[in-house]
Design a protein around this motif. Structure first.
Motif, short mmCIF file in Angstrom:
data_model
loop_
_atom_site.label_atom_id
_atom_site.label_comp_id
_atom_site.label_asym_id
_atom_site.label_seq_id
_atom_site.Cartn_x
_atom_site.Cartn_y
_atom_site.Cartn_z
N HIS A 121 0.84 -1.20 0.00
CA HIS A 121 0.00 0.00 0.00
C HIS A 121 0.88 1.25 0.00
CE1 HIS A 121 -3.79 -2.14 0.63
NE2 HIS A 121 -3.07 -2.99 1.34
N LEU A 122 0.62 2.12 -0.96
CA LEU A 122 1.36 3.37 -1.10
C LEU A 122 0.36 4.52 -1.16
CD1 LEU A 122 3.60 2.01 -3.97
CD2 LEU A 122 4.28 2.19 -1.58
N GLU A 123 0.83 5.74 -0.94
CA GLU A 123 -0.03 6.92 -1.00
C GLU A 123 0.55 7.94 -1.95
OE1 GLU A 123 -0.48 8.79 2.80
OE2 GLU A 123 -1.34 7.00 3.73
N ILE A 124 -0.34 8.65 -2.63
CA ILE A 124 0.05 9.83 -3.41
C ILE A 124 -0.98 10.93 -3.14
CG2 ILE A 124 1.28 8.57 -5.22
CD1 ILE A 124 -1.18 8.92 -7.02
N LYS A 125 -0.59 12.15 -3.33
CA LYS A 125 -1.49 13.29 -3.16
C LYS A 125 -2.19 13.58 -4.48
CE LYS A 125 0.26 14.99 0.92
NZ LYS A 125 -0.16 14.05 1.89
N ARG A 126 -3.50 13.85 -4.40
CA ARG A 126 -4.28 14.12 -5.61
C ARG A 126 -3.73 15.32 -6.39
NH1 ARG A 126 -8.84 12.27 -7.33
NH2 ARG A 126 -9.54 11.53 -5.30
N ASN A 127 -3.34 16.38 -5.69
CA ASN A 127 -2.90 17.59 -6.38
C ASN A 127 -1.53 17.42 -7.05
OD1 ASN A 127 -1.50 17.52 -3.97
ND2 ASN A 127 -1.74 19.70 -3.55
N MET A 129 -0.73 14.24 -8.52
CA MET A 129 -0.93 12.87 -8.97
C MET A 129 -0.02 12.46 -10.12
SD MET A 129 -4.30 10.83 -10.33
CE MET A 129 -5.28 11.24 -8.93
N THR A 130 0.02 13.22 -11.19
CA THR A 130 0.77 12.78 -12.36
C THR A 130 2.26 12.66 -12.06
OG1 THR A 130 0.85 15.05 -13.21
CG2 THR A 130 -0.88 13.64 -14.06
N ARG A 131 2.82 13.61 -11.35
CA ARG A 131 4.24 13.54 -10.99
C ARG A 131 4.51 12.38 -10.04
NH1 ARG A 131 8.93 13.96 -12.97
NH2 ARG A 131 10.48 14.04 -11.35
N ALA A 132 3.62 12.20 -9.07
CA ALA A 132 3.78 11.11 -8.10
C ALA A 132 3.70 9.74 -8.78
CB ALA A 132 2.73 11.24 -7.00
N VAL A 133 2.81 9.60 -9.76
CA VAL A 133 2.70 8.34 -10.49
C VAL A 133 3.97 8.09 -11.30
CG1 VAL A 133 1.46 7.14 -12.35
CG2 VAL A 133 0.19 8.28 -10.52
N GLN A 134 4.50 9.11 -11.94
CA GLN A 134 5.76 8.95 -12.68
C GLN A 134 6.89 8.52 -11.75
OE1 GLN A 134 6.14 12.85 -14.37
NE2 GLN A 134 4.79 12.39 -16.09
N ILE A 168 -2.94 9.02 -18.53
CA ILE A 168 -2.64 8.47 -19.85
C ILE A 168 -1.60 9.34 -20.55
CG2 ILE A 168 -3.56 8.10 -22.19
CD1 ILE A 168 -6.21 7.28 -20.84
N ASP A 169 -1.76 10.65 -20.48
CA ASP A 169 -0.83 11.56 -21.15
C ASP A 169 0.54 11.63 -20.48
OD1 ASP A 169 -2.67 12.25 -23.08
OD2 ASP A 169 -3.27 14.12 -22.11
N SER A 170 0.64 11.23 -19.23
CA SER A 170 1.88 11.47 -18.49
C SER A 170 2.78 10.25 -18.34
CB SER A 170 1.57 12.05 -17.11
OG SER A 170 0.96 11.07 -16.30
#
Length: 178
Positions: A121-127, A129-134, A168-170
């Motif tokens: 289980h990991l966490e990312i901040k919504r604001n 999101m794209t950078r955190a997913v990368q 998808i774009d990131s």
């Protein structure tokens, strides 16, 4: 056209090749977005640059919605076929307390539904999101992203694109949308 084909042939999954589109297509929606928003089955989006290797590490991005459990049942079967591990990526909102309650409740439900599985289980901040997913893809060597679709109407897409479209774009790896 795609609905007619899907209704006639009843596929279990749709595979789409993803190519970058211009500004206007991003606002109005491209053909892939229309397929994604109307599909009744999972949609596997494969970016141009993506390799088609079998995924060993899968990340499921969740903001703790009701349909997640049904999607996860399909994802667990997919992970067993690929012998892949699953990371749950919990999207945390500004209201930290409410997000924590949703996350902990979700983890309890997942543990009840999938007794034999050991998920990370990991966490990312919504604001962010794209950078955190990368970052997550790079740090955890994720080969496949998965998430539930969130339907957006034209006005919402015009002013703020959906999380799915932003992801998808990131990213440069495949993404399965349930």
């Amino acid at each position: 056209m795609q609905n007619k084909y899907a209704n006639k042939n009843k596929p279990n999954i749709l595979l789409l090749r993803y190519e970058e589109y211009g500004f206007l297509e991003k606002i109005l929606g491209d053909a892939n977005t229309e397929i994604l928003n109307n599909a009744k089955v999972p949609v596997w989006i494969i970016p141009e640059e993506s390799s088609l290797s079998i995924p060993g590490k899968i990340a499921y991005i969740t903001d703790h919605r009701q349909g997640d459990i049904d999607a996860l049942k399909k994802l667990v079967l997919l992970s067993e076929i690929f012998n892949a591990s699953i990371h749950f990526v919990h999207v945390m909102d500004k209201d930290v307390f409410e997000s924590r309650i949703k996350k902990e409740g979700f983890i309890n439900i997942v543990n009840e539904e999938f007794v034999d599985n050991n998920f990370n289980h990991l966490e990312i901040k919504r604001n962010k999101m794209t950078r955190a997913v990368q970052d997550l893809i790079r740090e955890k060597d994720i080969n496949l992203l998965t998430m539930r679709n969130e339907s957006e109407n034209f006005l919402n897409r015009y002013f703020t694109r959906s999380s799915v479209e932003k992801i998808i774009d990131s990213v440069k790896i495949s993404l399965v949308i349930y």
